[in-house]
Design an enzyme around this catalytic site. Structure first.
Site, PDB file in Angstrom:
ATOM      1  N   ASP A  47       1.693 -10.092 -44.586  1.00 49.20           N
ATOM      2  CA  ASP A  47       2.871  -9.497 -45.234  1.00 49.20           C
ATOM      3  C   ASP A  47       3.445 -10.521 -46.201  1.00 49.20           C
ATOM      4  OD1 ASP A  47       4.938  -6.967 -44.293  1.00 49.20           O
ATOM      5  OD2 ASP A  47       5.826  -8.551 -45.530  1.00 49.20           O
ATOM      6  N   ARG A 100       8.507  10.862 -52.509  1.00 44.78           N
ATOM      7  CA  ARG A 100       7.451   9.851 -52.449  1.00 44.78           C
ATOM      8  C   ARG A 100       7.113   9.364 -53.862  1.00 44.78           C
ATOM      9  NH1 ARG A 100       6.192  13.914 -48.719  1.00 44.78           N
ATOM     10  NH2 ARG A 100       6.124  13.185 -46.563  1.00 44.78           N
ATOM     11  N   ALA A 130      -2.026   3.639 -46.796  1.00 41.90           N
ATOM     12  CA  ALA A 130      -0.963   4.477 -46.211  1.00 41.90           C
ATOM     13  C   ALA A 130       0.278   4.516 -47.092  1.00 41.90           C
ATOM     14  CB  ALA A 130      -0.585   3.949 -44.823  1.00 41.90           C
ATOM     15  N   ASN A 132       3.011   5.081 -49.873  1.00 41.12           N
ATOM     16  CA  ASN A 132       3.289   6.235 -50.736  1.00 41.12           C
ATOM     17  C   ASN A 132       3.605   5.836 -52.169  1.00 41.12           C
ATOM     18  OD1 ASN A 132       3.048   8.630 -49.202  1.00 41.12           O
ATOM     19  ND2 ASN A 132       4.853   8.015 -48.010  1.00 41.12           N
ATOM     20  N   VAL A 134       0.705   8.209 -51.548  1.00 44.83           N
ATOM     21  CA  VAL A 134      -0.558   7.722 -51.013  1.00 44.83           C
ATOM     22  C   VAL A 134      -1.773   8.139 -51.860  1.00 44.83           C
ATOM     23  CG1 VAL A 134      -0.839   9.606 -49.332  1.00 44.83           C
ATOM     24  CG2 VAL A 134      -1.853   7.396 -48.886  1.00 44.83           C
ATOM     25  N   ASP A 135      -1.743   9.347 -52.419  1.00 47.00           N
ATOM     26  CA  ASP A 135      -2.918   9.786 -53.184  1.00 47.00           C
ATOM     27  C   ASP A 135      -3.060   8.981 -54.477  1.00 47.00           C
ATOM     28  OD1 ASP A 135      -3.530  12.217 -51.466  1.00 47.00           O
ATOM     29  OD2 ASP A 135      -1.455  12.588 -52.040  1.00 47.00           O
ATOM     30  N   ASP A 160       0.649  15.459 -42.311  1.00 48.70           N
ATOM     31  CA  ASP A 160       1.150  16.814 -42.559  1.00 48.70           C
ATOM     32  C   ASP A 160       0.352  17.823 -41.722  1.00 48.70           C
ATOM     33  OD1 ASP A 160       2.414  16.078 -45.613  1.00 48.70           O
ATOM     34  OD2 ASP A 160       0.678  14.966 -44.885  1.00 48.70           O
ATOM     35  N   ARG A 163       1.552  17.688 -38.226  1.00 45.76           N
ATOM     36  CA  ARG A 163       2.854  18.378 -38.123  1.00 45.76           C
ATOM     37  C   ARG A 163       2.648  19.888 -38.131  1.00 45.76           C
ATOM     38  NH1 ARG A 163       5.535  14.181 -42.456  1.00 45.76           N
ATOM     39  NH2 ARG A 163       6.412  12.760 -40.924  1.00 45.76           N
ATOM     40  N   HIS A 187      -0.250  14.560 -50.358  1.00 43.73           N
ATOM     41  CA  HIS A 187       0.697  14.280 -49.283  1.00 43.73           C
ATOM     42  C   HIS A 187       2.056  14.225 -49.973  1.00 43.73           C
ATOM     43  CE1 HIS A 187       2.810  12.439 -45.985  1.00 43.73           C
ATOM     44  NE2 HIS A 187       2.977  11.300 -46.624  1.00 43.73           N
ATOM     45  N   THR A 242       9.856   7.181 -41.136  1.00 41.10           N
ATOM     46  CA  THR A 242       8.902   7.806 -40.204  1.00 41.10           C
ATOM     47  C   THR A 242       7.759   6.824 -39.983  1.00 41.10           C
ATOM     48  OG1 THR A 242       7.339   8.815 -41.769  1.00 41.10           O
ATOM     49  CG2 THR A 242       9.369  10.023 -41.358  1.00 41.10           C
TER      50      THR A 242
HETATM   51  P1  NAD Z   1       8.905  -1.126 -44.613  1.00 40.33           P
HETATM   52  O1  NAD Z   1       9.905  -1.399 -45.672  1.00 40.33           O
HETATM   53  O2  NAD Z   1       9.334  -1.098 -43.182  1.00 40.33           O
HETATM   54  O3  NAD Z   1       7.689  -2.159 -44.715  1.00 40.33           O
HETATM   55  C1  NAD Z   1       7.069  -2.463 -45.929  1.00 40.33           C
HETATM   56  C2  NAD Z   1       6.483  -3.839 -45.761  1.00 40.33           C
HETATM   57  O4  NAD Z   1       5.709  -4.141 -46.929  1.00 40.33           O
HETATM   58  C3  NAD Z   1       7.549  -4.952 -45.618  1.00 40.33           C
HETATM   59  O5  NAD Z   1       7.319  -5.696 -44.432  1.00 40.33           O
HETATM   60  C4  NAD Z   1       7.352  -5.787 -46.872  1.00 40.33           C
HETATM   61  O6  NAD Z   1       7.619  -7.167 -46.675  1.00 40.33           O
HETATM   62  C5  NAD Z   1       5.871  -5.543 -47.156  1.00 40.33           C
HETATM   63  N1  NAD Z   1       5.491  -5.881 -48.528  1.00 40.33           N
HETATM   64  C6  NAD Z   1       6.131  -5.595 -49.688  1.00 40.33           C
HETATM   65  N2  NAD Z   1       5.453  -6.115 -50.737  1.00 40.33           N
HETATM   66  C7  NAD Z   1       4.360  -6.726 -50.225  1.00 40.33           C
HETATM   67  C8  NAD Z   1       3.270  -7.447 -50.797  1.00 40.33           C
HETATM   68  N3  NAD Z   1       3.174  -7.641 -52.117  1.00 40.33           N
HETATM   69  N4  NAD Z   1       2.334  -7.951 -49.968  1.00 40.33           N
HETATM   70  C9  NAD Z   1       2.407  -7.759 -48.629  1.00 40.33           C
HETATM   71  N5  NAD Z   1       3.425  -7.094 -48.035  1.00 40.33           N
HETATM   72  C10 NAD Z   1       4.374  -6.582 -48.820  1.00 40.33           C
HETATM   73  O7  NAD Z   1       8.255   0.290 -44.997  1.00 40.33           O
HETATM   74  P2  NAD Z   1       7.461   1.269 -44.005  1.00 40.33           P
HETATM   75  O8  NAD Z   1       8.416   2.234 -43.397  1.00 40.33           O
HETATM   76  O9  NAD Z   1       6.546   0.477 -43.160  1.00 40.33           O
HETATM   77  O10 NAD Z   1       6.608   2.110 -45.082  1.00 40.33           O
HETATM   78  C11 NAD Z   1       5.529   1.497 -45.757  1.00 40.33           C
HETATM   79  C12 NAD Z   1       4.904   2.509 -46.716  1.00 40.33           C
HETATM   80  O11 NAD Z   1       4.298   3.562 -45.963  1.00 40.33           O
HETATM   81  C13 NAD Z   1       5.934   3.200 -47.633  1.00 40.33           C
HETATM   82  O12 NAD Z   1       5.408   3.350 -48.937  1.00 40.33           O
HETATM   83  C14 NAD Z   1       6.127   4.545 -46.975  1.00 40.33           C
HETATM   84  O13 NAD Z   1       6.581   5.543 -47.881  1.00 40.33           O
HETATM   85  C15 NAD Z   1       4.718   4.806 -46.486  1.00 40.33           C
HETATM   86  N6  NAD Z   1       4.587   5.853 -45.483  1.00 40.33           N
HETATM   87  C16 NAD Z   1       3.462   6.574 -45.581  1.00 40.33           C
HETATM   88  C17 NAD Z   1       3.253   7.621 -44.702  1.00 40.33           C
HETATM   89  C18 NAD Z   1       2.008   8.424 -44.842  1.00 40.33           C
HETATM   90  O14 NAD Z   1       1.856   9.495 -44.239  1.00 40.33           O
HETATM   91  N7  NAD Z   1       1.052   7.962 -45.628  1.00 40.33           N
HETATM   92  C19 NAD Z   1       4.208   7.905 -43.699  1.00 40.33           C
HETATM   93  C20 NAD Z   1       5.328   7.105 -43.607  1.00 40.33           C
HETATM   94  C21 NAD Z   1       5.525   6.071 -44.525  1.00 40.33           C
END
Ligand code: NAD
Length: 329
Positions: A47, A100, A130, A132, A134-135, A160, A163, A187, A242
């Site tokens: 991270d 998103r 994962a 967003n 995401v596509d 989705d 769900r 998505h 989520t």
């Molecule tokens: P979060 O804010 O809790 O975590 C994001 C993490 O990314 C943080 O720890 C941050 O330090 C890290 N980060 C940022 N820039 C970085 C980099 N350059 N290198 C490494 N790490 C970095 O967010 P979250 O709730 O965990 O969500 C993460 C992503 O997942 C979001 O884009 C969210 O929309 C997406 N999401 C996707 C789905 C899905 O179905 N695909 C579902 C829920 C959330």
């Protein structure tokens, strides 16, 4: 299916490494689910906030005596080396009221920095996106990583679809595992419910309802889809994010890959030559195995579904074009 290779007891053991880039709510919940699953013998967390990754790794390590044997550590992206799968969940998440797509510019910039490092460290692995939208980000990952499309997967509509199955199961009072129904397309807000092939244990939903003496009302079905599509907004409004269900979906995809299960999952992959859709990442039911995307299933769609998928592809294409103009191809 091809025959498994003969077991060689003297061959050196290869630990199964899974890397997680971005250890926020989604990445760390996925890592926890993965640890409990026992699928990986090595889990590396990376991270931008190194202290956060270290804290998550320590906390997860302390769960090992209750879970399955695994090495968990925080490390740089170069530790993705040799990972069978690298899950990328780094970047900004939706805030209440945000879509998103609002995240695209910020997260595309993060991916331009991250993805080349992941691909350089691990040119032979699979990347599972994962973050967003995401596509769009899975497409960007495919373009800038240089990896073949079958090894760049977006979690797409796996969430989705879960769900959708859960809400249908609840309505018809059956186990969601007996409900076979997919959400296709993006998505996001333009996703498409594929009612034409939705079934409960092989029976079209209307037939199931009739046999069970239940009402089969279009209004109920519309509401089930709307609650599917809007679930993220409803949850984010209540708890801010989520992560449990998407993390479970990510574990399921990783399981299909590591165990070469060839499971049909709704995930996002490169779609071409399908109802006029070309060169865009979207979700369709997809056979997932050790090579990543083994095959996308070209569902026969009703006219309404095909037109919905055309719209969702249009939405993706616009967003994809916006980032493609700046992406080195
Ligand atoms: P979060 O804010 O809790 O975590 C994001 C993490 O990314 C943080 O720890 C941050 O330090 C890290 N980060 C940022 N820039 C970085 C980099 N350059 N290198 C490494 N790490 C970095 O967010 P979250 O709730 O965990 O969500 C993460 C992503 O997942 C979001 O884009 C969210 O929309 C997406 N999401 C996707 C789905 C899905 O179905 N695909 C579902 C829920 C959330």
């Amino acid at each position: 299916m091809t025959a498994p290779q003969a077991f060689d007891p003297l061959a050196p053991a290869h630990p199964t490494r899974v890397a997680v880039v971005g250890t926020g709510a989604v990445g760390s919940t996925f890592a926890f689910g993965l640890l409990l699953s026992g699928l990986a013998s090595e889990i590396v967390l990376s991270d931008a906030n190194e202290r956060k990754a270290e804290g998550e790794a320590m906390d997860l390590m302390h769960a090992v005596p209750f879970a399955r044997t695994a090495r968990v550590w925080a490390g740089p992206i170069s530790d993705c080396r040799g990972a069978a799968v690298t899950v990328i969940a780094a970047g900004a998440a939706q805030k209440p009221g945000e879509t998103r797509m609002d995240l695209v510019a910020k997260n595309a910039a993060i991916f331009r920095e991250l993805v080349p490092q992941v691909a350089e460290a691990n040119p032979d692995g699979i990347i599972l996106v994962a973050t967003n939208p995401v596509d769009v980000l899975a497409y960007l990952t495919y373009r800038i990583s240089g990896l073949p499309a079958e090894r760049v997967i977006g979690s797409g509509t796996i969430l989705d679809t879960a769900r959708f199955r859960m809400l249908l199961a609840d309505h018809y009072d059956v186990d969601p595992r007996s409900v076979h129904a997919h959400i296709a397309g993006e998505h996001g807000d333009s996703e498409v419910p594929v009612w034409s092939s939705a079934n409960i244990a092989g029976m079209p939903i209307g037939d199931f309802a009739t046999a069970a003496g239940m009402a089969h009302d279009d209004e109920d079905l519309r509401e089930i889809f709307e609650n599917t599509r809007d679930a993220a907004y409803q949850i984010i409004e209540r708890k801010g994010a989520t992560y449990y269900a998407v993390a479970a979906g990510l574990v399921r995809i990783v399981q299909a890959i590591l165990r070469d299960q060839k499971t049909v999952l709704s995930v996002s992959s490169l779609i071409g030559d399908y109802y006029g859709i070309d060169d865009v990442y979207l979700s369709l039911p997809t056979v997932v195995g050790r090579r990543g995307v083994e095959r996308t299933l070209r569902l026969g769609l009703s006219a309404e579904e095909a037109s919905g998928l055309g719209c969702t592809a249009g939405v993706r294409r616009e967003a994809t074009e916006a980032i493609r103009t700046r992406a080195p191809a």
